[in-house]
Design a protein around this motif. Structure first.
Motif, short mmCIF file in Angstrom:
data_model
loop_
_atom_site.label_atom_id
_atom_site.label_comp_id
_atom_site.label_asym_id
_atom_site.label_seq_id
_atom_site.Cartn_x
_atom_site.Cartn_y
_atom_site.Cartn_z
N TRP A 1 0.84 -1.21 0.00
CA TRP A 1 0.00 0.00 0.00
C TRP A 1 0.88 1.26 0.00
O TRP A 1 1.80 1.39 0.79
N ASN A 2 0.58 2.16 -0.93
CA ASN A 2 1.36 3.39 -1.08
C ASN A 2 0.41 4.59 -1.20
O ASN A 2 -0.67 4.48 -1.77
N ALA A 3 0.85 5.73 -0.66
CA ALA A 3 0.05 6.95 -0.79
C ALA A 3 0.97 8.16 -0.68
O ALA A 3 1.94 8.15 0.10
N MET B 1 3.88 9.40 1.75
CA MET B 1 3.48 9.26 3.15
C MET B 1 3.39 7.80 3.58
O MET B 1 3.71 7.47 4.72
N ILE B 2 2.94 6.93 2.69
CA ILE B 2 2.82 5.49 2.98
C ILE B 2 3.63 4.75 1.93
O ILE B 2 3.43 4.93 0.73
N ASP B 3 4.53 3.89 2.39
CA ASP B 3 5.52 3.30 1.49
C ASP B 3 5.52 1.78 1.61
O ASP B 3 6.12 1.20 2.52
N GLY B 4 4.80 1.12 0.68
CA GLY B 4 4.85 -0.34 0.57
C GLY B 4 4.41 -1.09 1.82
O GLY B 4 5.03 -2.09 2.20
N VAL B 5 3.31 -0.66 2.42
CA VAL B 5 2.85 -1.27 3.67
C VAL B 5 2.14 -2.59 3.42
O VAL B 5 1.29 -2.71 2.53
N THR C 1 -2.00 7.41 11.05
CA THR C 1 -3.32 7.98 10.72
C THR C 1 -3.49 8.08 9.21
O THR C 1 -4.58 7.81 8.68
N GLU C 2 -2.44 8.47 8.52
CA GLU C 2 -2.51 8.57 7.06
C GLU C 2 -2.82 7.21 6.43
O GLU C 2 -3.61 7.13 5.47
N LEU D 1 -6.85 3.89 3.70
CA LEU D 1 -7.55 2.62 3.57
C LEU D 1 -9.07 2.81 3.64
O LEU D 1 -9.82 2.11 2.96
N PHE D 2 -9.50 3.77 4.45
CA PHE D 2 -10.93 4.01 4.66
C PHE D 2 -11.50 4.83 3.49
O PHE D 2 -11.71 6.04 3.56
#
Length: 507
Positions: A267-269, A279-283, A304-305, A310-311
């Motif tokens: 998951w990336n954002a 902010m989100i790197d390969g979760v 939180t990000e 995800l939501f």
């Protein structure tokens, strides 16, 4: 000469049907930090609102003395003139004005109704230097973090020749570093003869800096503890607050963990306003039925990000990755879509994003899924009442009626209404973002019990918390986050704070 700066004698304050304060007396000495603790709804903020003139003389009984002089404050201006300044949890700053403008707002440096901007900036710089704030005084306040905004509020107070500074939950929204800086600042102000009344649910902070601790319970002053050279334990404070021993801060839960319900892959954002900032790197994470997983990290780690992205992709741009429910890939591109797929998100800011404060408990409870109680777009009010009453009883929401405005509830009960709202949507996966922020230890225990109850019913829970003892005490597994990445997966039964910090720092 007396060393008593403030004395409140037999203060009694009633609201319709509620005795908020029952003959409360309080003394604050010169150059001391005096903590005021108690459960939500105990009367702490009401007492300080009486002192600061928010509840004017005549709306309560009892007497207030400042420096031995009887005071009958009819508004905030009068209390500030006497040297009393209150800083609320929701900061009273104008976001688009500069630091200097905010420091002197309502207290302008002016001659003949014309503001002297040179003097305003000069005096602002002096106060900022005193408080260790190194920014340009022309910087808009909305460019500062919450910790520095708190310092601007204190600078405002010093500009009014403050003698007694009242701080209501000043560290509730701060990270560990900013909280420590603020506490050190209070100790520094104490050296300069300024007294503080500190209202906080963070008992470790209370025990660390306070000279005196007054405990309020059910509108009455139960006892005042003199800290002196002997530290007061958190358990001792809790016993006074709740009137009983809490032997285990986190209720026991027998984990019956099932199959993986929710899985996130790669998951990336990116930041919504800065395309270069990831902010989100390969979760990669997963959570099973009946399991509570903790998401732990420092402020800014991306917890939180991640939750908001995800939501229903509520946060972020260029979001990529996969989400699976029961092994089947799902695409949740909006909040309604996320809710329909059984994902719920309890936000960290219940007042701004979690509740409609000017509406009642009943409507807040059903707000997230009105389709459940409506036919042909018409709400069945009887069914709405039935559901709201059910949650009021099941979650022990302390309110005279489900028709009570949520703004009138204590923080802990507001949080229970937020939980009711999302449980009402029948989620299979529940993300809880700082679910106990700003609530007292008794209410925290009740929230923990609700989380355990939901897990026992087979719900998959993701808990985000800045309090490491909380997230360790409540979680079956832990994911450690740092700079948008998952840096470790730990067993909740054996994880320690030291191990978590190692995985945050050594990445």
């Amino acid at each position: 000469m007396s060393d008593i700066l403030l004395e409140m004698k037999n203060i009694t304050k009633e609201f319709p049907g509620v005795m908020a304060l029952d003959s409360v007396s309080l003394q604050v000495k010169k150059a001391e930090i005096h903590a005021l603790v108690g459960e939500n709804g105990a009367g702490k903020s009401t007492l300080m609102n009486v002192l600061s003139g928010i509840y004017p003389h005549g709306t309560y009984t009892g007497e207030i003395f400042m420096d031995g002089k009887l005071c009958e404050f009819r508004d905030i201006k009068q209390s500030e003139k006497a040297g009393i300044v209150i800083i609320h949890q929701e900061l009273a700053l104008s976001p688009y004005l500069s630091i200097a403008e905010n420091i002197f707002i309502g207290n302008e440096k002016a001659k003949a109704l014309v503001i002297d901007w040179d003097k305003t900036r000069e005096e602002a710089l002096k106060l900022m230097k005193k408080l260790g704030l190194e920014e340009n005084p022309n910087t808009p306040v909305n460019h500062l973090g919450v910790g520095k905004q708190q310092i601007v509020e204190i600078a405002k107070a010093l500009a009014k020749d403050v003698k007694l500074l009242i701080l209501d939950e000043p560290t509730a929204a701060l990270n560990e570093k900013d909280s420590e800086n603020l506490l050190q600042l209070l100790l520094e102000l104490k050296k300069h003869g300024i007294s503080s009344v500190l209202i906080s649910h963070k008992l470790n902070e209370i025990a660390k800096v306070s000279d005196t601790i007054t405990i309020i319970r059910d509108g009455k002053a139960i006892e005042t503890l003199d800290v002196g050279d002997t530290p007061i334990s958190e358990d001792r404070i809790i016993r006074g607050m709740v009137g009983r021993e809490i032997t285990d801060r986190f209720p026991k839960r027998k984990s019956e963990i099932g199959d993986v319900v929710f899985e996130v892959k790669n998951w990336n954002a990116w930041h919504p306003e800065d395309a270069e900032r990831k902010m989100i790197d390969g979760v990669n994470i997963n959570v099973r039925a009946g399991e509570v997983i903790g998401l732990v990290g420092l402020m800014g780690a991306g917890r939180t990000e991640l939750a908001m992205s995800l939501f229903g992709k509520y946060y972020g741009k260029n979001i990529s990755g996969q989400t699976f429910i029961d092994g089947k890939e799902v695409h949740m591109n909006s909040i309604p879509s996320a809710i329909e797929h059984g994902l719920a998100y309890v936000t960290e800011d219940r007042k701004q994003y979690g509740l409609v404060l000017i509406d009642d408990v009943r409507r807040n409870t059903t707000l997230a899924k009105l389709s459940k109680i409506s036919r042909h777009s018409v709400i069945d009010e009887h069914e709405e009442i039935v559901h709201a009453e059910k949650f009021k009883k099941a979650l022990s929401i302390k309110t005279p009626s489900i028709l009570q405005l949520t703004n009138n509830l204590s923080g802990g009960n507001q949080q229970k209404v937020v939980l009711s709202k999302w449980i009402f949507t029948d989620p299979r996966i529940l993300i809880l973002d700082e679910p106990t922020r700003g609530i007292d230890v008794g209410a925290k225990y009740e929230i923990y019990t609700i989380i355990n109850m939901l897990a026992a019913q087979g719900m998959a829970c993701i808990l985000i918390s800045s309090e490491m003892p909380e997230v360790i005490g409540m979680s079956d597994r832990l994911y450690v986050m740092s700079e948008g990445k998952i840096t470790a997966e730990l067993d909740g039964k054996t994880a320690t704070q030291e191990e978590i910090m190692r995985n945050i720092i050594q990445r």
